[in-house]
Design a protein around this motif. Structure first.
Motif, PDB file in Angstrom:
ATOM      1  N   ARG A  49       0.833  -1.206   0.000  1.00 26.33           N
ATOM      2  CA  ARG A  49       0.000   0.000   0.000  1.00 26.33           C
ATOM      3  C   ARG A  49       0.867   1.255   0.000  1.00 26.33           C
ATOM      4  O   ARG A  49       0.584   2.227  -0.710  1.00 26.33           O
ATOM      5  N   ILE A  52       2.252   1.778  -3.464  1.00 28.71           N
ATOM      6  CA  ILE A  52       1.224   2.312  -4.354  1.00 28.71           C
ATOM      7  C   ILE A  52       1.039   3.807  -4.111  1.00 28.71           C
ATOM      8  O   ILE A  52       0.896   4.586  -5.056  1.00 28.71           O
ATOM      9  N   SER A  53       1.073   4.211  -2.853  1.00 33.99           N
ATOM     10  CA  SER A  53       0.874   5.634  -2.532  1.00 33.99           C
ATOM     11  C   SER A  53       1.997   6.509  -3.085  1.00 33.99           C
ATOM     12  O   SER A  53       1.822   7.712  -3.260  1.00 33.99           O
ATOM     13  N   ARG A  57      -0.250   9.615  -9.543  1.00 32.43           N
ATOM     14  CA  ARG A  57      -1.710   9.474  -9.407  1.00 32.43           C
ATOM     15  C   ARG A  57      -2.356   8.629 -10.513  1.00 32.43           C
ATOM     16  O   ARG A  57      -3.180   7.772 -10.205  1.00 32.43           O
ATOM     17  N   ARG A  59      -1.165   6.189 -12.213  1.00 31.26           N
ATOM     18  CA  ARG A  59      -0.838   4.778 -11.967  1.00 31.26           C
ATOM     19  C   ARG A  59      -1.619   4.266 -10.767  1.00 31.26           C
ATOM     20  O   ARG A  59      -2.113   3.142 -10.776  1.00 31.26           O
ATOM     21  N   GLN A  60      -1.752   5.072  -9.721  1.00 32.62           N
ATOM     22  CA  GLN A  60      -2.543   4.673  -8.548  1.00 32.62           C
ATOM     23  C   GLN A  60      -3.981   4.359  -8.957  1.00 32.62           C
ATOM     24  O   GLN A  60      -4.551   3.356  -8.512  1.00 32.62           O
ATOM     25  N   THR A  61      -4.531   5.205  -9.803  1.00 32.47           N
ATOM     26  CA  THR A  61      -5.906   4.999 -10.267  1.00 32.47           C
ATOM     27  C   THR A  61      -6.017   3.689 -11.039  1.00 32.47           C
ATOM     28  O   THR A  61      -6.949   2.912 -10.830  1.00 32.47           O
ATOM     29  N   LYS A  64      -5.857   0.732  -8.577  1.00 24.50           N
ATOM     30  CA  LYS A  64      -7.110   0.573  -7.823  1.00 24.50           C
ATOM     31  C   LYS A  64      -8.197  -0.040  -8.690  1.00 24.50           C
ATOM     32  O   LYS A  64      -8.947  -0.911  -8.244  1.00 24.50           O
TER      33      LYS A  64
END
Length: 142
Positions: A49, A52-53, A57, A59-61, A64
């Motif tokens: 996690r 990922i953070s 952004r 790539r994070q989207t 998810k």
């Protein structure tokens, strides 16, 4: 989190002579597409996690959304490739991948008829490593 890294490093050091015979190569994603469920400890999940953070952004989207798709497929009883597998068959979380992924390699090129084959001492060492990870995560192994 350092304890998890130490456990991984010990496993890698102890099993590296066996892994030299691995048939796996960069871009091989058989285990990432045919492994079934991957169990991780809560601590490994927290490490992932955090990684990922740190991603951009967009790539994070994507991650998810991929995780949500994966969950839906699995809940429907369908298989699903790893949500972290990129189009080029590389792992986007390779440096923080969980032990369930780290321990797998094969002595031959894998197919559905010929799943991964590991050396018995590596399998035994993996069981010890899993126990060590579980000891760090006394509240549960997810």
């Amino acid at each position: 989190m350092e304890a998890v890294k130490r456990i991984y490093a010990d496993f890698d050091e102890d099993t590296s002579p066996f892994r030299e015979a691995a048939a796996c190569s960069k871009g091989c994603a058989f285990c990432c597409t045919n492994a079934g469920n991957i169990d991780i400890s809560t601590m490994e999940g927290l490490i992932i996690r955090e990684a990922i953070s740190q991603m951009p952004r967009p790539r994070q989207t994507k991650v998810k959304k991929a995780l949500a798709r994966d969950l839906k497929k699995r809940e429907a009883g369908r298989s699903s490739a790893c949500a972290f597998l990129q189009k080029n068959s590389a792992c986007m979380i390779d440096r923080v991948r969980p032990f369930a992924c780290r321990r797998v390699y094969s002595l031959h090129v894998c197919t559905k008829e010929k799943p991964p084959q590991l050396h018995r001492p590596v399998m035994e060492r993996a069981a010890e490593t899993l126990t060590a990870l579980q000891r760090l995560d006394r509240n549960g192994y997810s």
